[in-house]
Design a protein around this motif. Structure first.
Motif: not given
Length: 127
Positions: A42-54
């Motif tokens: 949760s602390a990493r949400h909203g930083q674009g990490l999920g979109a960048d990873t996928v």
């Protein structure tokens, strides 16, 4: 991507404080495709990490691993993830009923989504 290890047909990515992504591959030429499983604290949400990873995984799976389709299956109630995956070009295929057990001990639905190869990348989005 960082610290990739390979065991059988499963690839695991290690990232920020542990595993963030896992890829399963079907290598039979008649069914060749890959599945991405993503977890972000949760602390990493909203930083674009999920979109960048996928996005990075999708490029790699299409361009380097020669897959024609990638699937992902967020919780049906996870509107934030579904929104991100949709922006990246994934499309809903259907609901997987009682797909995963939640922290409350009950089963919850999942949304099965896929992304087809052969599309071009414009900026950060697959078209």
């Amino acid at each position: 991507m960082s610290e990739w290890s390979r065991s059988g047909r499963r690839l695991k990515a290690q990232g920020i404080k542990g595993k963030i992504a896992q890829v399963g591959e079907e290598t039979d030429p008649d069914y060749r495709h890959a599945n991405v499983d993503l977890f972000l604290m949760s602390a990493r949400h909203g930083q674009g990490l999920g979109a960048d990873t996928v996005r990075t995984l999708a490029r790699w799976l299409f361009e380097e691993r020669d897959h024609h389709r990638i699937t992902i299956d967020p919780a049906a109630a996870n509107e934030r993830a579904i929104h991100v995956y949709s922006k990246l070009g994934f499309r809903p295929v259907g609901i997987q009923r009682r797909y995963e057990r939640g922290p409350d001990g009950t089963f919850h639905d999942g949304l099965f989504m896929d992304l087809l190869g052969g599309r071009r990348l414009v900026g950060n989005y697959l078209l």
